[in-house]
Design a protein around this motif. Structure first.
Motif, short mmCIF file in Angstrom:
data_model
loop_
_atom_site.label_atom_id
_atom_site.label_comp_id
_atom_site.label_asym_id
_atom_site.label_seq_id
_atom_site.Cartn_x
_atom_site.Cartn_y
_atom_site.Cartn_z
N TRP A 118 0.77 -1.32 0.09
CA TRP A 118 -0.01 -0.02 -0.04
C TRP A 118 0.88 1.25 -0.17
O TRP A 118 2.00 1.32 0.56
CB TRP A 118 -1.12 0.02 1.10
CG TRP A 118 -1.94 -0.97 0.95
CD1 TRP A 118 -1.89 -2.35 1.57
CD2 TRP A 118 -3.28 -0.79 0.51
NE1 TRP A 118 -2.98 -2.90 1.37
CE2 TRP A 118 -3.90 -2.03 0.80
CE3 TRP A 118 -3.86 0.12 0.16
CZ2 TRP A 118 -5.23 -2.30 0.51
CZ3 TRP A 118 -5.18 0.04 -0.41
CH2 TRP A 118 -5.90 -1.24 -0.01
N ARG A 119 0.38 2.36 -0.74
CA ARG A 119 0.96 3.60 -0.74
C ARG A 119 -0.06 4.77 -0.25
O ARG A 119 -1.15 4.73 -0.58
CB ARG A 119 1.41 4.07 -1.93
CG ARG A 119 2.58 2.89 -2.57
CD ARG A 119 3.84 2.80 -1.89
NE ARG A 119 4.85 1.95 -2.17
CZ ARG A 119 4.86 0.98 -1.84
NH1 ARG A 119 4.56 0.51 -0.88
NH2 ARG A 119 5.91 0.02 -2.53
N ILE A 120 0.59 5.71 0.59
CA ILE A 120 -0.23 6.65 1.19
C ILE A 120 -0.24 7.72 0.07
O ILE A 120 0.76 8.28 -0.83
CB ILE A 120 0.59 7.17 2.49
CG1 ILE A 120 0.84 6.09 3.63
CG2 ILE A 120 -0.03 8.68 2.87
CD1 ILE A 120 1.63 6.68 4.62
N THR A 121 -1.45 8.08 -0.17
CA THR A 121 -1.78 9.18 -1.00
C THR A 121 -2.15 10.42 -0.56
O THR A 121 -2.41 11.63 -1.02
CB THR A 121 -3.00 8.71 -2.18
OG1 THR A 121 -4.14 8.47 -1.07
CG2 THR A 121 -2.66 7.35 -2.78
N GLY A 122 -2.59 10.52 0.70
CA GLY A 122 -3.15 11.77 1.77
C GLY A 122 -2.78 11.44 3.04
O GLY A 122 -2.92 10.26 3.71
N VAL A 123 -2.52 12.63 3.66
CA VAL A 123 -2.33 12.71 5.25
C VAL A 123 -2.95 13.85 5.59
O VAL A 123 -2.64 14.89 5.09
CB VAL A 123 -0.87 12.66 5.57
CG1 VAL A 123 -0.92 12.77 7.12
CG2 VAL A 123 -0.02 11.41 4.83
N VAL A 124 -3.72 13.84 6.54
CA VAL A 124 -4.49 14.84 7.15
C VAL A 124 -4.18 14.65 8.90
O VAL A 124 -4.49 13.66 9.46
CB VAL A 124 -6.10 15.05 7.20
CG1 VAL A 124 -6.64 16.15 7.82
CG2 VAL A 124 -6.46 15.15 5.67
N MET A 125 -3.29 15.79 9.47
CA MET A 125 -3.09 15.74 10.71
C MET A 125 -3.98 16.74 11.36
O MET A 125 -4.00 17.93 11.06
CB MET A 125 -1.80 16.23 10.92
CG MET A 125 -1.31 15.80 12.30
SD MET A 125 0.33 16.65 12.81
CE MET A 125 -0.10 18.30 12.77
N THR A 126 -4.79 16.18 12.27
CA THR A 126 -5.49 17.48 13.34
C THR A 126 -5.05 17.39 14.45
O THR A 126 -5.07 16.26 15.32
CB THR A 126 -6.91 16.65 13.13
OG1 THR A 126 -7.49 16.59 11.82
CG2 THR A 126 -7.94 17.69 13.92
N THR A 127 -4.38 18.41 14.77
CA THR A 127 -3.91 18.78 16.38
C THR A 127 -4.90 18.92 17.10
O THR A 127 -5.69 19.94 16.93
CB THR A 127 -2.99 19.76 16.04
OG1 THR A 127 -1.94 19.62 14.98
CG2 THR A 127 -2.14 20.20 17.44
#
Length: 134
Positions: A118-127
């Motif tokens: 699998w490959r990461i296509t998106g990252v959303v970080m919510t602090t």
């Protein structure tokens, strides 16, 4: 099996970044990745290549003597060749003078099935919280 492979890919992103294994980090990302760190930095999400991500992370994480990104409570939804993994995180950033910046929150990873894994296509970080000086 897909669920475990998705979790492993997300964990490897944190593991490789903390250990500064930049060459290995390229293997977790797709050719283009949308990064959304707007909850921390403001601005807009960006779409970057793995090389661009690594260049930025080298500079940003390089300001610290050590970092540790812990991921947990993974929730995975696989739909054919796509997957979403949400996880809680705690990230500690340490300087040699003992100063520390720690933050916590949630990650959302979007992934696509690749020829191998699998490959990461998106990252959303919510602090959600932060302690110490950035």
């Amino acid at each position: 099996m897909d669920r475990l492979d998705v979790i492993d890919t997300c964990n490897r992103m944190a593991w490789y970044a903390d250990r500064r294994r930049w060459d290995a980090l390229t293997d977790v990302f797709a050719d283009k990745v949308t990064l959304d760190y707007t909850s921390l930095n403001g601005g807009e999400p960006v779409t970057l290549t793995p090389a661009q991500i690594i260049k930025g992370w080298r500079a940003g994480l390089g300001a610290y003597d050590a970092t540790q990104h812990l991921l947990g409570s993974h929730l995975v939804a696989v739909d054919g060749d796509g997957a979403v993994c949400t996880a809680t995180f705690q990230a500690t950033h340490l300087k040699s003078d003992g100063s520390r910046w720690t933050l916590g929150g949630d990650y959302r990873f979007d992934l696509a099935r690749a020829a191998v894994g699998w490959r990461i296509t998106g990252v959303v970080m919510t602090t959600v919280w932060s302690d110490g000086e950035r």
